[in-house]
Write a protein that holds these residues in place. Sequence first.
Motif, PDB file in Angstrom:
ATOM      1  N   SER A   1      26.350  12.731 -18.866  1.00 40.47           N
ATOM      2  CA  SER A   1      27.655  12.713 -18.207  1.00 40.47           C
ATOM      3  C   SER A   1      28.553  11.710 -18.919  1.00 40.47           C
ATOM      4  O   SER A   1      28.094  10.665 -19.360  1.00 40.47           O
ATOM      5  CB  SER A   1      27.504  12.286 -16.746  1.00 40.47           C
ATOM      6  OG  SER A   1      26.768  13.245 -16.036  1.00 40.47           O
TER       7      SER A   1
ATOM      8  N   ASP B   1      32.965  10.319 -19.112  1.00 40.93           N
ATOM      9  CA  ASP B   1      34.339  10.402 -18.635  1.00 40.93           C
ATOM     10  C   ASP B   1      35.243  10.794 -19.799  1.00 40.93           C
ATOM     11  O   ASP B   1      34.954  10.488 -20.956  1.00 40.93           O
ATOM     12  CB  ASP B   1      34.803   9.047 -18.095  1.00 40.93           C
ATOM     13  CG  ASP B   1      34.038   8.649 -16.842  1.00 40.93           C
ATOM     14  OD1 ASP B   1      33.695   9.550 -16.049  1.00 40.93           O
ATOM     15  OD2 ASP B   1      33.787   7.446 -16.674  1.00 40.93           O
TER      16      ASP B   1
ATOM     17  N   SER C   1      38.605   9.983 -21.615  1.00 42.29           N
ATOM     18  CA  SER C   1      39.544   8.860 -21.657  1.00 42.29           C
ATOM     19  C   SER C   1      40.763   9.203 -22.511  1.00 42.29           C
ATOM     20  O   SER C   1      40.673   9.996 -23.450  1.00 42.29           O
ATOM     21  CB  SER C   1      38.846   7.599 -22.197  1.00 42.29           C
ATOM     22  OG  SER C   1      38.339   7.824 -23.483  1.00 42.29           O
TER      23      SER C   1
END
Length: 126
Positions: free
Chosen positions: A12, A14, A16
């Motif tokens: 996993s 994020d 950005s």
Amino acid sequence: MEISDELLCLYSADVSDDGDSYRIEVPRREVETGAVSVGETYRVALIAPESESTTEAEVSDEPQPPVEPGEIRYVEIEDLGKQGDGIARVERGYVIIVPDTEVGQRVKVEITEVKSNFAVGEAIPE
């Protein structure tokens, strides 16, 4: 969800904002274990975040195992257990036991059993 046999790693991350573009970082361990090589081009699949309706298990303060039954992983055998089975470690030091493997061997594994503190996998011939 069906997962391709060509899957090299799963994690996993994020997204950005990097000014004129967006970035998804690859964990260092994926490069260090050889799943991904710097300078190569890869296909990336994105899976939508989990829905807001979480189950009781997902709300627990205790971290969930980083693998699921049926998941395919490439792992490196780091140690041998007391019964001679290979031991690989993945995220957060989570242990995957892989019978009939040797230290230093890099194997494709199908996870067959998942417990809170370890999993068992079966080496898949390539």
